[in-house]
Design an enzyme around this catalytic site. Structure first.
Site, PDB file in Angstrom:
ATOM      1  N   LYS A  60       0.833  -1.212   0.000  1.00 57.22           N
ATOM      2  CA  LYS A  60       0.000   0.000   0.000  1.00 57.22           C
ATOM      3  C   LYS A  60       0.869   1.265   0.000  1.00 57.22           C
ATOM      4  CE  LYS A  60      -2.182  -1.063   3.893  1.00 57.22           C
ATOM      5  NZ  LYS A  60      -1.532  -2.319   4.279  1.00 57.22           N
ATOM      6  N   ARG A  67      -9.458   0.580   9.226  1.00 58.56           N
ATOM      7  CA  ARG A  67      -8.927  -0.758   9.488  1.00 58.56           C
ATOM      8  C   ARG A  67      -9.892  -1.610  10.301  1.00 58.56           C
ATOM      9  NH1 ARG A  67      -3.069   0.078   9.266  1.00 58.56           N
ATOM     10  NH2 ARG A  67      -1.918  -1.816   9.765  1.00 58.56           N
ATOM     11  N   ARG A  89      12.095  -6.544   5.330  1.00 54.80           N
ATOM     12  CA  ARG A  89      12.050  -5.081   5.202  1.00 54.80           C
ATOM     13  C   ARG A  89      13.026  -4.422   6.185  1.00 54.80           C
ATOM     14  NH1 ARG A  89       6.295  -2.212   5.103  1.00 54.80           N
ATOM     15  NH2 ARG A  89       6.112  -2.958   7.238  1.00 54.80           N
ATOM     16  N   ARG A 128      11.716  -2.441  11.666  1.00 54.24           N
ATOM     17  CA  ARG A 128      10.626  -1.833  12.427  1.00 54.24           C
ATOM     18  C   ARG A 128      10.220  -2.793  13.546  1.00 54.24           C
ATOM     19  NH1 ARG A 128       6.041   0.083   8.189  1.00 54.24           N
ATOM     20  NH2 ARG A 128       4.774  -1.015   9.711  1.00 54.24           N
ATOM     21  N   ARG A 142      -0.191  -8.979  13.561  1.00 52.03           N
ATOM     22  CA  ARG A 142      -0.773  -8.023  12.600  1.00 52.03           C
ATOM     23  C   ARG A 142      -1.606  -8.754  11.552  1.00 52.03           C
ATOM     24  NH1 ARG A 142       4.342  -5.267  10.498  1.00 52.03           N
ATOM     25  NH2 ARG A 142       3.026  -3.843   9.344  1.00 52.03           N
TER      26      ARG A 142
HETATM   27  P1  AMP Z   1       0.909   0.202   9.190  1.00 47.35           P
HETATM   28  O1  AMP Z   1       2.147   0.994   8.963  1.00 47.35           O
HETATM   29  O2  AMP Z   1      -0.264   0.682   8.402  1.00 47.35           O
HETATM   30  O3  AMP Z   1       1.128  -1.292   9.063  1.00 47.35           O
HETATM   31  O4  AMP Z   1       0.493   0.453  10.724  1.00 47.35           O
HETATM   32  C1  AMP Z   1       1.362   0.160  11.781  1.00 47.35           C
HETATM   33  C2  AMP Z   1       0.583   0.059  13.071  1.00 47.35           C
HETATM   34  O5  AMP Z   1      -0.056   1.307  13.378  1.00 47.35           O
HETATM   35  C3  AMP Z   1      -0.537  -0.955  13.091  1.00 47.35           C
HETATM   36  O6  AMP Z   1      -0.085  -2.265  13.347  1.00 47.35           O
HETATM   37  C4  AMP Z   1      -1.410  -0.411  14.232  1.00 47.35           C
HETATM   38  O7  AMP Z   1      -0.832  -0.679  15.494  1.00 47.35           O
HETATM   39  C5  AMP Z   1      -1.319   1.082  14.019  1.00 47.35           C
HETATM   40  N1  AMP Z   1      -2.367   1.554  13.106  1.00 47.35           N
HETATM   41  C6  AMP Z   1      -2.180   2.045  11.845  1.00 47.35           C
HETATM   42  N2  AMP Z   1      -3.344   2.385  11.283  1.00 47.35           N
HETATM   43  C7  AMP Z   1      -4.306   2.093  12.189  1.00 47.35           C
HETATM   44  C8  AMP Z   1      -5.715   2.188  12.194  1.00 47.35           C
HETATM   45  N3  AMP Z   1      -6.399   2.650  11.136  1.00 47.35           N
HETATM   46  N4  AMP Z   1      -6.374   1.794  13.312  1.00 47.35           N
HETATM   47  C9  AMP Z   1      -5.731   1.355  14.380  1.00 47.35           C
HETATM   48  N5  AMP Z   1      -4.379   1.205  14.447  1.00 47.35           N
HETATM   49  C10 AMP Z   1      -3.672   1.570  13.359  1.00 47.35           C
END
Ligand code: AMP
Length: 209
Positions: A13, A88, A122, A155, A166
């Site tokens: 994404k 999400r 990554r 990360r 996740r």
């Molecule tokens: P991402 O970089 O999109 O994979 O997000 C990393 C982390 O941020 C996720 O595993 C969640 O802990 C938090 N996070 C990101 N977007 C959301 C969301 N829309 N709702 C809740 N937690 C989020």
């Protein structure tokens, strides 16, 4: 145009969103990136969410929705935006349709094995945020950023236990959004187990229709 990019962690994404942002001149809003930046800067928000992110769990809906609402009120979103990692959960998706109904939802569909391969390899630069992959896109010098020579990092949420969590969260809470957006005729699914360029071209052709 207001676009949502859906897909499991590691589906690509962020890669698609960055290119689209440049092409469409609308902001790329990544909630994950907003949270990580807050954690790096040790802000009040960062302190609140750092353990949640490290465990691979989700930040509470109310906090996340308020954050995106505030961000999209900025004048740079007047022509639209690309949401990456938001919504999400069903609560977030339903609420957001009431707050600011989106135009298209593009789901990047990738197998679990491929996602794990991508996430485990990554590496990110903590300084300039450049992203690498040990196998597909290695830095020129081992574990060192090509752009600013900083040591690359994994990360915290790309560690194996957090990845499992996740993916579990995605399948239990986020994948139901596919049905939600499909029922309101906004969903377009594209196979994303392919080269980034091919995936990107598919996304562009969908958007220009
Ligand atoms: P991402 O970089 O999109 O994979 O997000 C990393 C982390 O941020 C996720 O595993 C969640 O802990 C938090 N996070 C990101 N977007 C959301 C969301 N829309 N709702 C809740 N937690 C989020």
């Amino acid at each position: 145009m207001k676009i949502v990019l859906l897909g499991a962690p590691g589906a690509g994404k962020g890669t698609v969103a960055t290119r689209l942002r440049d092409e469409m001149s609308v902001p790329h809003i990544s909630t994950g990136e907003i949270f990580r930046e807050a954690i790096n800067n040790k802000t009040e928000l960062g302190n609140k969410v750092s353990e949640i992110l490290a465990r691979g769990e989700l930040v509470p809906d109310s906090l996340t929705i308020a954050l995106v609402k505030e961000r999209t009120q900025n004048s740079d979103c007047d022509k639209g935006y690309i949401l990456d990692g938001f919504p999400r959960t069903m609560v977030q998706a339903e609420e957001w349709e009431k707050i600011d109904s989106v135009d298209k939802v593009i789901s990047l569909d990738v197998s679990v094995d491929e996602v794990k391969r991508r996430l485990m390899g990554r590496r990110v630069c903590p300084k300039c945020k450049a992203t690498y992959h040990v196998e597909f896109q290695p830095p020129k010098i081992n574990n060192t950023c090509n752009l600013c020579s900083t040591s690359l990092e994994i990360r915290p949420d790309d560690r194996e236990d957090a990845i499992e969590k996740r993916l579990e969260v995605y399948s239990s809470q986020t994948s139901v959004l596919l049905d939600f957006y499909s029922k309101i005729n906004k969903l377009i699914t594209i196979p994303a187990d392919r080269k980034p360029e091919e995936v990107y071209q598919s996304v562009v052709s969908i958007i220009s229709k």
